[in-house]
Scaffold this active site. Sequence first.
Site, short mmCIF file in Angstrom:
data_model
loop_
_atom_site.label_atom_id
_atom_site.label_comp_id
_atom_site.label_asym_id
_atom_site.label_seq_id
_atom_site.Cartn_x
_atom_site.Cartn_y
_atom_site.Cartn_z
N SER A 19 0.88 -1.17 0.00
CA SER A 19 0.00 0.00 0.00
C SER A 19 0.91 1.22 0.00
O SER A 19 2.07 1.14 0.41
CB SER A 19 -0.93 -0.01 1.22
OG SER A 19 -0.20 -0.19 2.41
N GLU A 21 1.37 5.51 0.76
CA GLU A 21 0.82 6.68 1.45
C GLU A 21 1.22 7.97 0.73
O GLU A 21 2.38 8.14 0.35
CB GLU A 21 1.33 6.69 2.89
CG GLU A 21 0.75 7.84 3.71
CD GLU A 21 1.08 7.72 5.18
OE1 GLU A 21 0.84 6.64 5.78
OE2 GLU A 21 1.61 8.70 5.73
N ASP A 113 -1.14 14.42 16.26
CA ASP A 113 -0.15 15.10 17.12
C ASP A 113 -0.77 16.29 17.82
O ASP A 113 -1.72 16.87 17.31
CB ASP A 113 1.04 15.55 16.27
CG ASP A 113 1.96 14.39 15.95
OD1 ASP A 113 2.17 13.55 16.85
OD2 ASP A 113 2.43 14.31 14.81
N PHE A 223 13.47 14.38 11.39
CA PHE A 223 12.12 13.91 11.65
C PHE A 223 12.14 12.72 12.61
O PHE A 223 11.31 12.61 13.52
CB PHE A 223 11.44 13.55 10.32
CG PHE A 223 10.00 13.19 10.49
CD1 PHE A 223 9.10 14.10 11.00
CD2 PHE A 223 9.54 11.92 10.14
CE1 PHE A 223 7.75 13.77 11.17
CE2 PHE A 223 8.21 11.58 10.30
CZ PHE A 223 7.31 12.51 10.83
N HIS A 273 3.72 -1.13 3.75
CA HIS A 273 3.12 0.18 3.51
C HIS A 273 4.27 1.14 3.24
O HIS A 273 5.18 1.27 4.07
CB HIS A 273 2.34 0.60 4.76
CG HIS A 273 1.61 1.91 4.62
ND1 HIS A 273 0.42 2.04 3.94
CD2 HIS A 273 1.89 3.15 5.09
CE1 HIS A 273 0.01 3.29 3.99
NE2 HIS A 273 0.88 4.00 4.69
P1 FAD Z 1 -2.88 6.73 19.74
O1 FAD Z 1 -2.88 5.39 19.09
O2 FAD Z 1 -4.16 7.22 20.29
O3 FAD Z 1 -1.81 6.78 20.87
C1 FAD Z 1 -0.44 6.55 20.57
C2 FAD Z 1 0.32 6.21 21.82
O4 FAD Z 1 0.39 7.35 22.66
C3 FAD Z 1 -0.37 5.12 22.57
O5 FAD Z 1 0.24 3.93 22.25
C4 FAD Z 1 -0.24 5.52 24.00
O6 FAD Z 1 0.74 4.74 24.62
C5 FAD Z 1 0.17 6.96 24.01
N1 FAD Z 1 -0.91 7.75 24.55
C6 FAD Z 1 -1.99 8.23 23.92
N2 FAD Z 1 -2.76 8.90 24.77
C7 FAD Z 1 -2.14 8.83 25.96
C8 FAD Z 1 -2.43 9.31 27.23
N3 FAD Z 1 -3.51 10.05 27.44
N4 FAD Z 1 -1.56 9.03 28.23
C9 FAD Z 1 -0.45 8.30 28.01
N5 FAD Z 1 -0.11 7.82 26.82
C10 FAD Z 1 -0.95 8.07 25.82
N6 FAD Z 1 -0.54 12.29 12.06
C11 FAD Z 1 -1.35 13.20 11.45
O7 FAD Z 1 -1.54 14.32 11.97
N7 FAD Z 1 -1.99 12.92 10.26
C12 FAD Z 1 -1.85 11.72 9.65
O8 FAD Z 1 -2.43 11.50 8.59
C13 FAD Z 1 -1.01 10.73 10.26
N8 FAD Z 1 -0.84 9.50 9.71
C14 FAD Z 1 -0.10 8.55 10.37
C15 FAD Z 1 -0.01 7.25 9.82
C16 FAD Z 1 0.72 6.26 10.47
C17 FAD Z 1 0.78 4.88 9.86
C18 FAD Z 1 1.40 6.56 11.69
C19 FAD Z 1 2.21 5.51 12.38
C20 FAD Z 1 1.33 7.84 12.23
C21 FAD Z 1 0.57 8.84 11.60
N9 FAD Z 1 0.44 10.13 12.13
C22 FAD Z 1 -0.37 11.06 11.50
C23 FAD Z 1 1.16 10.50 13.37
C24 FAD Z 1 0.29 10.32 14.61
O9 FAD Z 1 -0.82 11.21 14.54
C25 FAD Z 1 1.14 10.65 15.84
O10 FAD Z 1 2.12 9.70 16.03
C26 FAD Z 1 0.37 10.93 17.11
O11 FAD Z 1 1.26 11.47 18.09
C27 FAD Z 1 -0.29 9.73 17.75
O12 FAD Z 1 -1.41 9.34 17.07
P2 FAD Z 1 -1.91 7.81 17.23
O13 FAD Z 1 -3.14 7.61 16.47
O14 FAD Z 1 -0.79 6.90 17.00
O15 FAD Z 1 -2.29 7.84 18.79
#
Ligand code: FAD
Length: 305
Positions: A19, A21, A113, A223, A273
């Site tokens: 896939s 991105e 983020d 990064f 990916h």
């Molecule tokens: P989550 O899965 O909700 O959490 C990630 C980790 O943070 C968890 O494992 C947990 O341990 C910790 N955590 C979360 N909340 C808490 C809490 N309250 N207390 C303690 N620990 C906590 N970013 C963008 O803005 N746009 C995108 O399109 C985008 N695409 C991405 C695609 C991929 C495949 C990946 C790997 C990352 C991408 N990101 C993107 C980056 C991502 O948004 C960041 O890494 C962000 O900081 C975490 O989002 P997440 O969904 O992984 O968070």
Amino acid sequence: MNQFRFSRRPDIGDKVRVSFEFFPPKTDEMEARLWDTVTRLEPLKPKFVSVTYGAGGSTRERTARTVKRILNETTLTPAAHMTCVDAARHEVDAVVREFAEMGVKRFVALRGDPAAGVGTAYRPHPDGYANGAELVGALKDAGDFDISVSAYPEKHPESPDFATDFDMLKRKADNGATRAITQFFFDNDLYERYVEKARRAGIYIPIVPGILPVHNFTQVANFSARCGALVPAWLAERFEGLHNDPQTHALVASAVAAEQVLDLVERGVSDFHFYTMNRADLVFAICHMIGIRSHEAEAAGSAAA
Ligand code: FAD
């Protein structure tokens, strides 16, 4: 030395799925580059192509426009990234509905983020989804979507420990995630150990490695420092002195990524990916090496044989 360890086996391409991105372009010039890339990669028949979503919905329009164009003008299956940043639940739900009405059946569900930038504390919107797991649950309630989520072989930088990370990943899987896609990494042992630990933590969804071809080593190193990915010394050494030599840099990048992917294939990984950075060449070359080829390329090969 086993020089043939990574030679292409004729059957590999049948087993490996990819896939790609993309990020939504900001300018006409970037848009043209993205569509060149999409056109070049489309014949490789990826399982899906995903389009990222900027912090706080900053790319909402552009992400939607890009996804729509992919749906209307290509044979590709788009996956729309969604984040929870700075948005109330009803706002996120409205974006999901908009995508679904367009014909989108796949999402990449993320917390996103912090709006104030990586490294600052994440504060969920008071009426928003707090994390990726809650967003997955909402998407599952909204429709029968294919949902990818994030995974971090080197731990998410905000996580105090791996256990917290696995707890979140398990919640995302339990809420209905189809697969996890990893943050990029350069050390395959880390990935393998991470998958083993995830299985031991009761997480059974596929964990697809995210591969980042190194288009610009300096940018990748910066990064990586922000997102907690390790840049091994051997990688820095490979790119040493190539700052002003883009041609050699590209050749080395291609070799590095191919080596990583082929090693993962040897370890039994079948789905990849690619973070394309909206550029086709390196990804196209790596796909070629793992046997993912366009019909045109195969046909030209048979005609020449
Ligand atoms: P989550 O899965 O909700 O959490 C990630 C980790 O943070 C968890 O494992 C947990 O341990 C910790 N955590 C979360 N909340 C808490 C809490 N309250 N207390 C303690 N620990 C906590 N970013 C963008 O803005 N746009 C995108 O399109 C985008 N695409 C991405 C695609 C991929 C495949 C990946 C790997 C990352 C991408 N990101 C993107 C980056 C991502 O948004 C960041 O890494 C962000 O900081 C975490 O989002 P997440 O969904 O992984 O968070």
